[in-house]
Design an enzyme around this catalytic site. Structure first.
Site, PDB file in Angstrom:
ATOM      1  N   ASP A   1       0.914  -1.137   0.000  1.00 58.49           N
ATOM      2  CA  ASP A   1       0.000   0.000   0.000  1.00 58.49           C
ATOM      3  C   ASP A   1       0.955   1.187   0.000  1.00 58.49           C
ATOM      4  O   ASP A   1       1.546   1.515   1.037  1.00 58.49           O
ATOM      5  CB  ASP A   1      -0.880   0.015   1.253  1.00 58.49           C
ATOM      6  CG  ASP A   1      -1.873   1.158   1.218  1.00 58.49           C
ATOM      7  OD1 ASP A   1      -1.511   2.242   0.722  1.00 58.49           O
ATOM      8  OD2 ASP A   1      -3.015   0.976   1.665  1.00 58.49           O
ATOM      9  N   HIS A   2       1.139   1.807  -1.159  1.00 60.40           N
ATOM     10  CA  HIS A   2       2.253   2.751  -1.244  1.00 60.40           C
ATOM     11  C   HIS A   2       2.071   3.972  -0.346  1.00 60.40           C
ATOM     12  O   HIS A   2       3.033   4.660  -0.032  1.00 60.40           O
ATOM     13  CB  HIS A   2       2.553   3.132  -2.699  1.00 60.40           C
ATOM     14  CG  HIS A   2       1.505   3.975  -3.337  1.00 60.40           C
ATOM     15  ND1 HIS A   2       0.401   3.453  -3.925  1.00 60.40           N
ATOM     16  CD2 HIS A   2       1.397   5.306  -3.465  1.00 60.40           C
ATOM     17  CE1 HIS A   2      -0.355   4.434  -4.387  1.00 60.40           C
ATOM     18  NE2 HIS A   2       0.230   5.580  -4.116  1.00 60.40           N
TER      19      HIS A   2
ATOM     20  N   HIS B   1      -5.871   2.723   1.113  1.00 62.73           N
ATOM     21  CA  HIS B   1      -5.121   3.883   1.616  1.00 62.73           C
ATOM     22  C   HIS B   1      -5.837   4.618   2.750  1.00 62.73           C
ATOM     23  O   HIS B   1      -5.240   4.950   3.767  1.00 62.73           O
ATOM     24  CB  HIS B   1      -4.863   4.879   0.486  1.00 62.73           C
ATOM     25  CG  HIS B   1      -4.363   4.238  -0.770  1.00 62.73           C
ATOM     26  ND1 HIS B   1      -3.346   3.311  -0.773  1.00 62.73           N
ATOM     27  CD2 HIS B   1      -4.730   4.372  -2.068  1.00 62.73           C
ATOM     28  CE1 HIS B   1      -3.117   2.919  -2.018  1.00 62.73           C
ATOM     29  NE2 HIS B   1      -3.941   3.542  -2.822  1.00 62.73           N
TER      30      HIS B   1
HETATM   31  P1  NAP Z   1       0.876  -2.318 -17.316  1.00 58.88           P
HETATM   32  O1  NAP Z   1       1.580  -1.077 -17.737  1.00 58.88           O
HETATM   33  O2  NAP Z   1      -0.318  -2.762 -18.074  1.00 58.88           O
HETATM   34  O3  NAP Z   1       1.958  -3.478 -17.315  1.00 58.88           O
HETATM   35  C1  NAP Z   1       1.607  -4.842 -17.254  1.00 58.88           C
HETATM   36  C2  NAP Z   1       2.857  -5.677 -17.451  1.00 58.88           C
HETATM   37  O4  NAP Z   1       2.499  -7.046 -17.437  1.00 58.88           O
HETATM   38  C3  NAP Z   1       3.592  -5.410 -18.731  1.00 58.88           C
HETATM   39  O5  NAP Z   1       4.974  -5.410 -18.469  1.00 58.88           O
HETATM   40  C4  NAP Z   1       3.210  -6.612 -19.604  1.00 58.88           C
HETATM   41  O6  NAP Z   1       4.250  -6.824 -20.500  1.00 58.88           O
HETATM   42  C5  NAP Z   1       3.138  -7.690 -18.549  1.00 58.88           C
HETATM   43  N1  NAP Z   1       2.323  -8.846 -18.929  1.00 58.88           N
HETATM   44  C6  NAP Z   1       1.005  -8.841 -19.242  1.00 58.88           C
HETATM   45  N2  NAP Z   1       0.589 -10.112 -19.494  1.00 58.88           N
HETATM   46  C7  NAP Z   1       1.679 -10.903 -19.339  1.00 58.88           C
HETATM   47  C8  NAP Z   1       1.895 -12.306 -19.437  1.00 58.88           C
HETATM   48  N3  NAP Z   1       0.895 -13.150 -19.737  1.00 58.88           N
HETATM   49  N4  NAP Z   1       3.121 -12.781 -19.188  1.00 58.88           N
HETATM   50  C9  NAP Z   1       4.139 -11.947 -18.874  1.00 58.88           C
HETATM   51  N5  NAP Z   1       3.988 -10.619 -18.752  1.00 58.88           N
HETATM   52  C10 NAP Z   1       2.783 -10.111 -18.993  1.00 58.88           C
HETATM   53  O7  NAP Z   1       0.420  -2.250 -15.788  1.00 58.88           O
HETATM   54  P2  NAP Z   1       1.013  -1.312 -14.620  1.00 58.88           P
HETATM   55  O8  NAP Z   1       0.340   0.007 -14.665  1.00 58.88           O
HETATM   56  O9  NAP Z   1       2.489  -1.361 -14.648  1.00 58.88           O
HETATM   57  O10 NAP Z   1       0.437  -2.046 -13.323  1.00 58.88           O
HETATM   58  C11 NAP Z   1       0.967  -3.240 -12.817  1.00 58.88           C
HETATM   59  C12 NAP Z   1       0.320  -3.565 -11.471  1.00 58.88           C
HETATM   60  O11 NAP Z   1       0.613  -2.514 -10.565  1.00 58.88           O
HETATM   61  C13 NAP Z   1      -1.205  -3.675 -11.487  1.00 58.88           C
HETATM   62  O12 NAP Z   1      -1.592  -4.608 -10.525  1.00 58.88           O
HETATM   63  C14 NAP Z   1      -1.659  -2.280 -11.065  1.00 58.88           C
HETATM   64  O13 NAP Z   1      -2.946  -2.300 -10.471  1.00 58.88           O
HETATM   65  C15 NAP Z   1      -0.592  -1.964 -10.034  1.00 58.88           C
HETATM   66  N6  NAP Z   1      -0.384  -0.534  -9.823  1.00 58.88           N
HETATM   67  C16 NAP Z   1       0.080   0.272 -10.828  1.00 58.88           C
HETATM   68  C17 NAP Z   1       0.302   1.615 -10.590  1.00 58.88           C
HETATM   69  C18 NAP Z   1       0.853   2.521 -11.655  1.00 58.88           C
HETATM   70  O14 NAP Z   1       1.151   3.679 -11.322  1.00 58.88           O
HETATM   71  N7  NAP Z   1       1.012   2.081 -12.880  1.00 58.88           N
HETATM   72  C19 NAP Z   1       0.036   2.151  -9.322  1.00 58.88           C
HETATM   73  C20 NAP Z   1      -0.439   1.304  -8.305  1.00 58.88           C
HETATM   74  C21 NAP Z   1      -0.631  -0.027  -8.581  1.00 58.88           C
HETATM   75  P3  NAP Z   1       4.111  -7.495 -21.950  1.00 58.88           P
HETATM   76  O15 NAP Z   1       2.955  -6.849 -22.611  1.00 58.88           O
HETATM   77  O16 NAP Z   1       5.448  -7.201 -22.566  1.00 58.88           O
HETATM   78  O17 NAP Z   1       3.918  -8.946 -21.687  1.00 58.88           O
END
Ligand code: NAP
Length: 496
Positions: free
Chosen positions: A179-180, A242
């Site tokens: 929980d950042h 949060h």
């Molecule tokens: P994202 O940009 O959609 O990234 C998803 C990642 O998963 C990509 O690297 C994708 O790469 C990989 N991926 C998807 N399917 C895959 C598979 N079958 N095998 C291997 N890799 C796979 O998502 P994100 O925003 O970084 O978020 C990631 C997590 O963090 C989520 O749970 C989100 O709720 C949480 N989160 C994110 C933020 C934020 O600021 N972004 C903040 C709080 C929480 P490829 O397409 O190359 O496979």
């Protein structure tokens, strides 16, 4: 064992994604820059894209490009990064990852210590955990830890199912649920302000505090995350995690020691003491809102229902306000008002503790309102404290006026205030789980929030959209406090 310069391999699942690039790589870099990482570390990026080590390293360098003048060789730093492409649902690929990790253990002397950071969509969490275990990646000579991003489930039953799945592979003390907010400097400061100041702790109860307000407002709308947000809403996105975490830190009893177990156990007691709400009563304690169009600084902003991926008749709330009551000896009768929303007037997270008025105050200015003492904890974007006291109004004899005492944490050494992810990654590497959420906290929070979701999912909000973009939310939220004789304190002027 806690050491300040931990040695480990960090495996990031989702290495090509947004979180990795925007938060994780810069945080690892900052740890490296500040000497908190020894040279004995490696990062392995996993995702499907057919990148190579070189492509990953270029991306890492791009994500740290803004750190220019700190005499760190970015090539040397990024040489610790390795890329291993595979689909995480493909169980055979885990063996190759296993081999790579063993090789890197030898090369970087990381003693078999591994962090598996799941920066991917939540539907993969359980599968990855199971595959790591079944393919032997968690059986090493060192420690293995699993870091999980939010959301942890969608409601209590789904969170429980996910928890049971990952608990097949990892024990509770190996699981670090992020929980950042808990990594933020001023959230961590709540405990210190409370328990290290003789002037606050004796007053921190229902005899002296009239109400506590927690506001987390954003100016942005859902932007291009409409599809995700439709299945979440402000309640699940912000309140379940949060906001309830901040409330627990504000309300908990002093722990007998600063260990994760003692602190979490006090937080759990607060969540257990939260007065449950019946489905029929939800609208007496909670207000939901959805932003409509608005004009902010001359710019016309569109409504939530016009965003990509959003149902034009959407019932999803982009704003929540609520009144929480904690039925224990310390807090009986003190409302904790919470509110969070998108497209609000200002971006700010802050906590206001309003003290009770004196039984008799000879110095009130009869023409104006009574000015209660307020302690304001600014979490973001400014970090600091502001204490409102009453003092003599010059030239006005015995009339008082409010004065503010400020402490601005961010202006002092803004450059050095650690990022939440940096703090949390370092904690995880050191094996300190204090600022991560225990399953008991997650379960209790979901159970509380599920009642509200149920009430709202089963009844259409006929007044949506009910607040204009660029405002502080629907009128009903102000009315909720007015009924109790209070109002929201919009004190978030910049600290200076
Ligand atoms: P994202 O940009 O959609 O990234 C998803 C990642 O998963 C990509 O690297 C994708 O790469 C990989 N991926 C998807 N399917 C895959 C598979 N079958 N095998 C291997 N890799 C796979 O998502 P994100 O925003 O970084 O978020 C990631 C997590 O963090 C989520 O749970 C989100 O709720 C949480 N989160 C994110 C933020 C934020 O600021 N972004 C903040 C709080 C929480 P490829 O397409 O190359 O496979």
């Amino acid at each position: 064992m806690k050491t300040n310069k931990p040695k480990s391999i960090i495996v990031i699942f989702g290495a090509t994604g947004d979180l990795a690039k925007r938060k994780l790589y810069p945080s690892i870099y900052r740890l490296y820059r500040s000497g908190k990482l020894s040279d004995n570390f490696a990062v392995v990026g996993v995702a499907r894209r057919p990148w190579t080590n070189a492509v990953l390293r270029d991306n890492v360098k791009e994500s740290i490009a803004s750190f220019k003048n700190d005499n760190i060789d970015h090539d040397a730093f990024s040489s610790h990064f390795h890329y291993h492409p595979f689909d995480v649902t493909n169980i055979e690929s885990y063996q190759e990852l296993h081999t790579l990790l063993n090789d890197l253990d030898g090369e970087y002397h990381t003693e078999g210590n591994r962090i598996f950071y799941l920066a991917m969509a939540p539907n993969f969490f359980g599968t990855i955990a199971e595959n790591l275990k079944s393919q032997g990646l968690t059986s090493t000579e060192g420690w293995s830890r699993l870091v999980i991003e939010k959301p942890f489930g969608h409601n209590y039953p789904s969170a429980k199912e996910l928890n049971e799945q990952i608990r097949q592979a990892f024990t509770e003390d190996q699981i670090y649920r992020i929980d950042h907010y808990l990594g933020k400097e001023m959230v961590q400061n709540i405990e210190v302000i409370r328990f290290a100041n003789a002037m606050f702790e004796p007053l921190w109860n229902n005899q002296y505090i009239s109400n506590i307000q927690i506001t987390s407002s954003e100016t942005l709308g859902v932007e291009d995350r409409g599809r995700y947000y439709e299945s979440s809403g402000a309640l699940r996105d912000m309140v379940q995690n949060h906001i309830l975490q901040m409330m627990a830190l504000l309300a908990m009893e002093p722990p007998i020691k600063l260990t994760p177990e003692e602190i979490r156990s006090e937080k759990v007691k607060v969540l257990r003491a939260l007065r449950p709400i019946e489905v029929e009563d939800v609208n007496n304690y909670f207000v939901r809102g959805q932003y409509g169009q608005g004009n902010v600084s001359g710019e016309e902003l569109s409504a939530y229902r016009e965003a990509n991926g959003v149902d034009p008749e959407s019932n999803t709330e982009t704003y929540v306000a609520g009144k929480l009551l904690i039925d224990n000896f310390r807090w009986k009768g003190v409302p904790f008002y919470i509110r969070t929303g998108k497209r609000m007037k200002q971006k700010s997270t802050e906590i206001v503790i309003q003290f009770k008025d004196l039984p008799m105050n000879l110095y009130y200015d009869k023409a104006s309102n009574v000015h209660p003492n307020l302690l304001v904890i600014h979490i973001q974007p400014d970090e600091g404290l502001r204490l409102y006291l009453n003092a003599k109004k010059g030239d006005h004899g015995t009339v008082s006026m409010p004065i503010a005492m400020n402490y601005n944490n961010s202006s002092k050494d803004k450059m050095n205030t650690p990022e939440a992810y940096e703090v949390l990654l370092h904690d995880c590497m050191r094996g300190d789980s204090t600022n991560f959420t225990h399953w008991d906290e997650v379960a209790l929070s979901w159970k509380f929030v599920d009642i509200i979701s149920q009430a709202w999912e089963n009844s259409k909000a006929n007044d949506f959209p009910n607040y204009e973009s660029g405002t502080m939310g629907p009128k009903a939220s102000d009315d909720m406090l007015k009924e109790d004789g209070y109002h929201w304190w919009n004190v978030s002027n910049r600290l200076d």
